[in-house]
Design a protein around this motif. Structure first.
Motif, mmCIF file in Angstrom:
data_model
loop_
_atom_site.group_PDB
_atom_site.id
_atom_site.type_symbol
_atom_site.label_atom_id
_atom_site.label_comp_id
_atom_site.label_asym_id
_atom_site.label_seq_id
_atom_site.Cartn_x
_atom_site.Cartn_y
_atom_site.Cartn_z
ATOM 1 N N ILE A 128 0.835 -1.196 0.000
ATOM 2 C CA ILE A 128 0.000 0.000 0.000
ATOM 3 C C ILE A 128 0.872 1.248 0.000
ATOM 4 N N LEU A 129 0.555 2.174 -0.901
ATOM 5 C CA LEU A 129 1.265 3.449 -0.972
ATOM 6 C C LEU A 129 0.237 4.574 -0.932
ATOM 7 N N ALA A 130 0.388 5.462 0.034
ATOM 8 C CA ALA A 130 -0.425 6.678 0.114
ATOM 9 C C ALA A 130 0.529 7.862 0.099
ATOM 10 N N ARG A 131 0.415 8.691 -0.904
ATOM 11 C CA ARG A 131 1.376 9.795 -1.038
ATOM 12 C C ARG A 131 1.093 10.921 -0.059
ATOM 13 N N GLU A 132 -0.147 11.027 0.404
ATOM 14 C CA GLU A 132 -0.503 12.013 1.414
ATOM 15 C C GLU A 132 -1.434 11.355 2.432
ATOM 16 N N ILE A 133 -1.252 11.683 3.717
ATOM 17 C CA ILE A 133 -2.085 11.110 4.784
ATOM 18 C C ILE A 133 -2.486 12.223 5.743
ATOM 19 N N ASP A 134 -3.782 12.343 5.962
ATOM 20 C CA ASP A 134 -4.300 13.258 6.974
ATOM 21 C C ASP A 134 -4.522 12.454 8.250
ATOM 22 N N GLN A 135 -3.640 12.628 9.245
ATOM 23 C CA GLN A 135 -3.692 11.814 10.454
ATOM 24 C C GLN A 135 -4.935 12.095 11.282
ATOM 25 N N GLU A 136 -5.527 13.266 11.145
ATOM 26 C CA GLU A 136 -6.693 13.593 11.951
ATOM 27 C C GLU A 136 -7.951 12.915 11.427
ATOM 28 N N SER A 137 -8.136 12.921 10.099
ATOM 29 C CA SER A 137 -9.360 12.374 9.516
ATOM 30 C C SER A 137 -9.162 10.995 8.892
ATOM 31 N N ASN A 138 -7.916 10.484 8.896
ATOM 32 C CA ASN A 138 -7.604 9.178 8.288
ATOM 33 C C ASN A 138 -7.850 9.158 6.772
ATOM 34 N N ILE A 139 -7.851 10.316 6.135
ATOM 35 C CA ILE A 139 -8.049 10.383 4.686
ATOM 36 C C ILE A 139 -6.706 10.206 3.982
#
Length: 451
Positions: free
Chosen positions: A158-169
């Motif tokens: 799994i690769l996510a180039r951006e992660i919003d730690q607050e909303s898990n988006i």
């Protein structure tokens, strides 16, 4: 009585000092190992404290026998260095008499550890595992690093180039799906969220605006692309151990006391007897009961029938033998843990027999000397213990000899050293180290004065 108290008093301070020092080392190692799972979780001080307290149980099991050896070396080494051993021998007290008080104390420690191993240690291990599970599933996305492929989920990359730690988006997602070996699926999505299923057994990726690219390993000419507005992927979550989150659920072998494991072994042995009975019946059936007249026309038919029967029986035999092998490994695994409940406490007595004569021989009561000698015996002991455990789990060695071999070997060595030290005065010197060291490493006070 006064001498007994004096000898035990000489052991107490080094013993407590060794316990706190070794627990500090183990605790530091534990925190370094699990720091990445704890940092950024927003955990309170109380949760961290509970996690440390629960994990102190396995540290105590290991530290107490080790501290006994260090304390014995320091106590008897210090008494020999101050000529107290020689003075006591001159009054008619033998080394055997001097060892009796610490031996009695080590026996009490061993009994305490046996109780601890069977009553406190399993519950602490169980509570620690459940607490780590709760921490692990608090925010699953924290195991993902932006711009880095994650291999945490089996058969998925799994690769996510951006992660919003607050909303898990997650944004700009790429997923390689290897769960179906004949094919590879590559999933891309503009955004998505990750969360756990209601039964805590699946990790759900809810993706938006993406594509699915399907490849066939056996035929690269087969390729398919699917576009979607919304797509969900259910991935296994066993690595997060979400199954149990409250006390009272299934426990592993290190979360049970010896009586509970003996009951499990008894049940496994009954299952094994049933498998053996099934194996005997299967072997008895592997016979060709029909014996028709073999003609040219009937030969092929008879051959195919016999071949089919043999193949069927072969598969049945293989399944029974596999179950027997697994059953035996499970029995050995539980017996290993049962023996460890008693072998580790018994090491307290063994280390007294090792430490007392070595302390009188070295005539050094410092922590450095005691720690250095102890390290050698710790390595020997844990090498035998870990090696014996692995061999026993694989069925190459009986659980008894695999776990008790270290105690037996060092116990015999300790008895020999004690007898030899009681009969004659032996002094161990480490002058040979100076001969091994290069001259440039040696300290020469004359050269410093001249300079």
């Amino acid at each position: 009585m006064i001498l007994t108290k004096y000898i035990l008093k000489n052991h107490l301070a080094p013993f407590l000092f060794s316990i706190f020092t070794l627990i500090g080392i183990f605790l530091l190692q534990f925190l370094m190992k699990f720091a990445d799972r704890l940092v950024g979780k927003g955990l309170g001080i109380w949760i961290i404290t509970k996690l440390i307290v629960y994990n102190l149980a396995w540290m105590i099991v290991l530290v107490v026998p080790m501290s006994v050896l260090v304390a014995t070396l320091m106590a008897f080494g210090g008494m020999a260095q101050n000529n107290e051993i020689a003075a006591l021998k001159a009054t008619g007290m033998s080394l055997y008499r001097m060892i009796l008080p610490p031996l009695g104390a080590s026996l009490i420690l061993a009994l305490f550890l046996v109780y601890f191993n069977n009553n406190i240690y399993p519950d602490a291990n169980h509570a620690a595992r459940l607490l780590m599970e709760d921490i692990s599933r608090q925010k699953p996305t924290l195991s993902l690093v932006p711009g880095v492929f994650s291999q945490d989920v089996p058969n998925y990359s799994i690769l996510a180039r951006e992660i919003d730690q607050e909303s898990n988006i997650l944004k700009n997602i790429t997923i390689y799906d290897y769960s179906n070996p004949p094919s590879i699926n590559v999933v891309t999505a503009r955004s998505g969220i990750i969360y756990l299923s209601s039964n805590q057994k699946k990790l759900i990726m809810d993706l938006h605006e993406g594509e699915i690219h399907e490849f066939n390993n056996s035929n690269w000419n087969q390729y398919r692309r699917l576009r979607f507005e919304r797509h969900k992927i259910a991935m296994p979550a066993e690595q997060f151990t979400f199954e149990q989150s409250t006390p009272g659920g299934p426990r592993g072998d290190r979360e049970l006391g010896a009586p509970q494991m003996l009951s499990i072994v008894d049940s496994l042995q009954k299952i094994r007897n049933r498998y053996l009975s099934e194996l005997e019946k299967t072997i008895a059936k592997i016979t060709v009961t029909e014996s028709p007249t073999v003609t040219d026309k009937g030969a092929a038919r008879l051959f195919d029938k016999v071949k089919q029967r043999l193949n069927n029986n072969k598969n049945i035999l293989r399944n029974v033998l596999n179950r027997l092998d697994y059953n035996k490994k499970e029995i050995n695994r539980y017996w290993v843990e049962i023996h460890k409940k008693y072998a580790l406490p018994f090491a307290c007595i063994v280390f007294i027999l090792i430490g007392a004569p070595l302390g009188t021989m070295t005539r050094k009561g410092g922590f450095g000397m005691a720690a250095g000698i102890s390290l050698v015996f710790f390595l020997i002991y844990w090498t035998f213990l870990i090696g014996g455990e692995k061999l026993s789990d694989r069925g190459l060695l009986s659980p008894f000899w695999g776990i008790w071999s270290a105690n037996i070997l060092l116990g015999i060595l300790g008895i020999i050293l004690t007898i030899k030290s009681a009969r004659e005065r032996i002094e161990l010197k480490f002058d040979f180290i100076n001969k091994i060291l290069p001259k440039s490493w040696k300290y020469n006070p004359d050269e410093n004065e001249n300079s």
